[in-house]
Design an enzyme around this catalytic site. Structure first.
Site, mmCIF file in Angstrom:
data_model
loop_
_atom_site.group_PDB
_atom_site.id
_atom_site.type_symbol
_atom_site.label_atom_id
_atom_site.label_comp_id
_atom_site.label_asym_id
_atom_site.label_seq_id
_atom_site.Cartn_x
_atom_site.Cartn_y
_atom_site.Cartn_z
ATOM 1 N N GLY A 140 0.799 -1.220 0.000
ATOM 2 C CA GLY A 140 0.000 0.000 0.000
ATOM 3 C C GLY A 140 0.831 1.269 0.000
ATOM 4 O O GLY A 140 2.014 1.248 -0.292
ATOM 5 N N HIS A 195 2.453 4.305 -5.065
ATOM 6 C CA HIS A 195 3.091 5.337 -5.878
ATOM 7 C C HIS A 195 3.123 4.839 -7.329
ATOM 8 O O HIS A 195 2.641 3.735 -7.633
ATOM 9 C CB HIS A 195 4.504 5.651 -5.351
ATOM 10 N N HIS A 235 4.068 1.197 -8.117
ATOM 11 C CA HIS A 235 2.996 0.212 -7.929
ATOM 12 C C HIS A 235 1.987 0.279 -9.092
ATOM 13 O O HIS A 235 1.535 -0.743 -9.594
ATOM 14 C CB HIS A 235 2.227 0.492 -6.642
ATOM 15 N N GLN A 259 7.460 -9.792 7.453
ATOM 16 C CA GLN A 259 8.663 -9.465 6.685
ATOM 17 C C GLN A 259 9.449 -8.288 7.275
ATOM 18 O O GLN A 259 10.443 -7.863 6.709
ATOM 19 C CB GLN A 259 8.335 -9.236 5.212
ATOM 20 N N GLY A 265 7.991 -6.020 -8.964
ATOM 21 C CA GLY A 265 8.893 -5.004 -9.501
ATOM 22 C C GLY A 265 10.356 -5.412 -9.426
ATOM 23 O O GLY A 265 10.793 -5.984 -8.422
ATOM 24 N N VAL A 323 10.429 2.006 -11.709
ATOM 25 C CA VAL A 323 10.003 3.370 -12.036
ATOM 26 C C VAL A 323 10.790 4.333 -11.144
ATOM 27 O O VAL A 323 10.910 4.107 -9.936
ATOM 28 C CB VAL A 323 8.484 3.538 -11.818
ATOM 29 N N ARG A 329 9.173 4.202 1.213
ATOM 30 C CA ARG A 329 10.033 4.717 2.280
ATOM 31 C C ARG A 329 10.721 6.041 1.920
ATOM 32 O O ARG A 329 11.310 6.659 2.796
ATOM 33 C CB ARG A 329 11.078 3.660 2.679
HETATM 34 P P1 AMP Z 1 5.961 -2.757 -1.746
HETATM 35 O O1 AMP Z 1 4.637 -2.093 -1.546
HETATM 36 O O2 AMP Z 1 7.123 -1.869 -1.483
HETATM 37 O O3 AMP Z 1 6.031 -4.097 -1.060
HETATM 38 O O4 AMP Z 1 6.062 -3.079 -3.296
HETATM 39 C C1 AMP Z 1 5.071 -3.825 -3.947
HETATM 40 C C2 AMP Z 1 5.540 -4.169 -5.322
HETATM 41 O O5 AMP Z 1 5.835 -2.977 -6.043
HETATM 42 C C3 AMP Z 1 6.829 -5.005 -5.331
HETATM 43 O O6 AMP Z 1 6.749 -5.991 -6.356
HETATM 44 C C4 AMP Z 1 7.893 -3.976 -5.648
HETATM 45 O O7 AMP Z 1 9.024 -4.517 -6.272
HETATM 46 C C5 AMP Z 1 7.136 -3.062 -6.592
HETATM 47 N N1 AMP Z 1 7.754 -1.741 -6.631
HETATM 48 C C6 AMP Z 1 8.073 -0.940 -5.581
HETATM 49 N N2 AMP Z 1 8.681 0.176 -6.014
HETATM 50 C C7 AMP Z 1 8.758 0.083 -7.364
HETATM 51 C C8 AMP Z 1 9.289 0.925 -8.392
HETATM 52 N N3 AMP Z 1 9.874 2.082 -8.112
HETATM 53 N N4 AMP Z 1 9.190 0.505 -9.659
HETATM 54 C C9 AMP Z 1 8.603 -0.687 -9.970
HETATM 55 N N5 AMP Z 1 8.087 -1.518 -9.046
HETATM 56 C C10 AMP Z 1 8.162 -1.139 -7.761
#
Ligand code: AMP
Length: 284
Positions: A31, A34, A37, A61, A147, A176, A187
């Site tokens: 969540g 950005h 996502h 995690q 990602g 991205v 973060r």
């Molecule tokens: P998170 O919410 O940080 O657990 O990320 C959820 C998913 O979004 C994961 O598969 C991440 O690798 C992907 N993700 C996070 N930041 C980026 C980014 N800047 N570009 C592409 N995918 C991202």
């Protein structure tokens, strides 16, 4: 767009979708969405009939000293963004829905989880693979999109999917970035003005290595020195690791060859630990 909080309800919807011949994609997230996502949701839409975005800050995690409690959350905003981006459903369970009292079962991928991120975060991937396996069983997807930003997570999830015979295609979406190259991350909101400037050094150091390699440098030791040079004398910046590894085994390499190499790093900027990576020698 459907918003679902309960496991049985999600499983029922996914089962119905499957029975009606629909192809399901899942986009697991924590969540506070950005553009990174949202790009995953767009890619998922191109590969499936029905996209489920999961929003779950997964306590398993986070390490005991990590930021689980203060991790940013804004479900109302996430709902709007998912709707605008074309997600067909959100699965957003409470922690107690995923980890009931007396929860005892964990999924663990060995060896590759001990390297890189696993060195500083020894229980992190056990949490990631456990929740991913559960989300796969709950959303019953044909496709899951992750990602490249979290490079080791991709390697670990692919390994778990193969080893446990999940019949799911794992799609990897490109990272991205902000205009200065900083990889988008939830973060990043923790960074103050000075930190934010220094945060762009991660990508700059990766691009520096790429450039040196393109000019013929082959020694990983020399490349690491060049990269480290960018972080020297920067206030409140500590490099955790810079690593050149094989893309699948994550074994460290000493010399750059023509094979694909993952260059990854983790750097603490202020109080925030940032990660980034690039793949070089990628075959199109
Ligand atoms: P998170 O919410 O940080 O657990 O990320 C959820 C998913 O979004 C994961 O598969 C991440 O690798 C992907 N993700 C996070 N930041 C980026 C980014 N800047 N570009 C592409 N995918 C991202």
């Amino acid at each position: 767009m459907e918003i679902i909080h309960s496991v049985p309800e999600m499983q029922k919807l996914s089962e119905e979708l499957r029975l009606s011949g629909k192809r399901i994609a899942v986009v697991p997230t924590m969540g506070f969405l950005h553009e990174g996502h949202l790009s995953l949701i767009r890619i998922a839409k191109r590969s499936a009939d029905f996209v489920i975005t999961t929003i779950f800050v997964n306590p398993a995690q986070f390490g005991p000293k990590e930021d689980f409690d203060k991790y940013p959350r804004d479900i109302e905003r996430d709902i709007k963004l998912c709707e605008l981006t074309g997600s067909d459903a959100i699965f957003s369970p409470a922690v107690s829905e995923i980890y009931a009292r007396n929860y005892l079962t964990y999924v663990e991928v060995e060896k590759i989880t001990e390297k890189l991120e696993g060195m500083s975060r020894p229980t992190h991937f056990r949490g990631v693979t456990t929740v991913a396996a559960k989300l796969f069983n709950i959303t019953k997807p044909h496709v899951a999109v992750f990602g490249q930003k979290d490079a080791q997570q991709i390697v670990v999830i692919k390994k778990m999917t193969k080893d446990l015979n999940f019949d799911i295609l794992i799609i990897v979406a490109p990272t991205v970035r902000e205009p200065d190259g900083l990889a988008m991350s939830t973060r990043n909101v923790y960074l103050n003005t000075e930190d934010r400037k220094n945060a762009s050094l991660l990508y700059k150091s990766l691009k520096l290595a790429e450039e040196k390699i393109s000019k013929g440098e082959r020694s990983v030791e020399n490349l690491k020195k060049e990269m480290l040079g960018l972080f020297e004398n920067k206030q409140n910046v500590t490099v955790d690791y810079i690593s050149f590894t094989d893309l699948e085994t994550l074994d460290e390499i000493e010399n750059v060859t023509d094979t694909e190499i993952l260059i990854s790093l983790a750097v603490k900027v202020g109080t925030t630990r940032l990660i980034d990576n690039i793949i070089i020698g990628k075959k199109e």
